[in-house]
Design a protein around this motif. Structure first.
Motif, mmCIF file in Angstrom:
data_model
loop_
_atom_site.group_PDB
_atom_site.id
_atom_site.type_symbol
_atom_site.label_atom_id
_atom_site.label_comp_id
_atom_site.label_asym_id
_atom_site.label_seq_id
_atom_site.Cartn_x
_atom_site.Cartn_y
_atom_site.Cartn_z
ATOM 1 N N VAL A 101 6.128 7.024 -11.028
ATOM 2 C CA VAL A 101 6.277 5.986 -9.990
ATOM 3 C C VAL A 101 6.015 6.971 -8.774
ATOM 4 C CG1 VAL A 101 7.914 4.409 -9.069
ATOM 5 C CG2 VAL A 101 7.949 4.909 -11.278
ATOM 6 N N ASP A 160 0.593 -1.929 -10.677
ATOM 7 C CA ASP A 160 1.674 -2.347 -9.784
ATOM 8 C C ASP A 160 3.073 -2.690 -10.460
ATOM 9 O OD1 ASP A 160 3.205 -3.450 -7.644
ATOM 10 O OD2 ASP A 160 1.613 -4.304 -6.946
ATOM 11 N N ALA A 161 4.007 -1.857 -10.088
ATOM 12 C CA ALA A 161 5.477 -2.202 -10.955
ATOM 13 C C ALA A 161 5.823 -3.489 -10.498
ATOM 14 C CB ALA A 161 6.174 -1.111 -10.483
ATOM 15 N N GLU A 162 5.350 -3.970 -9.253
ATOM 16 C CA GLU A 162 6.068 -5.271 -8.741
ATOM 17 C C GLU A 162 5.321 -6.509 -8.986
ATOM 18 O OE1 GLU A 162 6.397 -4.477 -4.667
ATOM 19 O OE2 GLU A 162 7.998 -2.922 -4.936
ATOM 20 N N ASP A 163 4.198 -6.235 -9.812
ATOM 21 C CA ASP A 163 3.166 -7.467 -10.289
ATOM 22 C C ASP A 163 3.850 -7.503 -11.473
ATOM 23 O OD1 ASP A 163 1.392 -8.948 -11.125
ATOM 24 O OD2 ASP A 163 -0.341 -7.917 -10.027
ATOM 25 N N ALA A 164 4.175 -8.905 -11.962
ATOM 26 C CA ALA A 164 4.475 -9.313 -13.149
ATOM 27 C C ALA A 164 3.153 -9.369 -14.069
ATOM 28 C CB ALA A 164 5.167 -10.717 -13.342
ATOM 29 N N GLU A 191 5.381 1.596 -5.524
ATOM 30 C CA GLU A 191 5.208 0.588 -6.512
ATOM 31 C C GLU A 191 4.580 0.729 -7.420
ATOM 32 O OE1 GLU A 191 2.023 0.137 -3.416
ATOM 33 O OE2 GLU A 191 4.260 0.438 -3.350
ATOM 34 N N ASP A 250 1.037 -6.961 -14.642
ATOM 35 C CA ASP A 250 0.765 -5.587 -15.241
ATOM 36 C C ASP A 250 -0.897 -5.443 -14.958
ATOM 37 O OD1 ASP A 250 1.689 -3.334 -16.440
ATOM 38 O OD2 ASP A 250 0.514 -3.917 -18.245
#
Length: 160
Positions: A8, A63-67, A11, A69
């Motif tokens: 990580v 992007d870890a914050e993008d549902a 994000e 993926d």
């Protein structure tokens, strides 16, 4: 060797690619602005298949914050011979450090595999990037028409 690890940076998460990523990776390659104009023919029929993903060390940056993926970039490391086969960053996300993050991750994977260097045959416009992230020039891969109609720089990442 890590098979499902994630890294990580803010994000952005790097994870091992899975078969369901194949179509997205293929679209990223074929849609890359780096392969417009005279370079377009090289990737017009290119395919990153599920078999390729299963048989090689392929990692994606998401992007870890993008549902959804959403894939921001990816790389493929071949172990024998040691080569960075593919490295792409989504056009709209370049300049955010994703390419550098992918290269750093690749070096970690190479080190874990016991490699002391990794070769990369660069797309000519990407040579400056590879040099900026530590690759050293070692030669030139000559054109091989019709697949590749231009000479390409060959570089090597030392893996300390």
């Amino acid at each position: 060797m890590q098979s499902s690890s994630a890294s990580v940076r803010g994000e952005i998460v790097i994870r091992r690619a899975v078969a369901r990523d194949a179509k997205r990776l293929t679209r990223l390659v074929r849609g890359s602005r780096a392969y417009e104009g005279p370079y377009a023919a090289m990737v017009s029929d290119y395919r990153v298949g599920p078999d390729y993903i299963e048989n090689h060390q392929v990692f994606v940056a998401v992007d870890a914050e993008d549902a959804t993926d959403r894939v921001l970039g990816f790389y493929a490391l071949l172990l024998a011979p040691a080569e960075l086969d593919l490295l792409f960053v989504q056009d709209g996300t370049q300049g955010r450090g994703i390419g550098r993050l992918l290269v750093d991750h690749m070096k970690t994977q190479a080190r874990a595999a016991g490699l002391d260097r990794v070769r990369v045959v660069s797309h000519p416009p990407a040579e400056g990037f590879y040099r900026a992230v530590g690759a050293l020039p070692t030669g030139t891969a000559r054109a091989n028409p019709p697949a590749v109609a231009w000479d390409r720089p060959v570089l090597e990442f030392p893996i300390p």
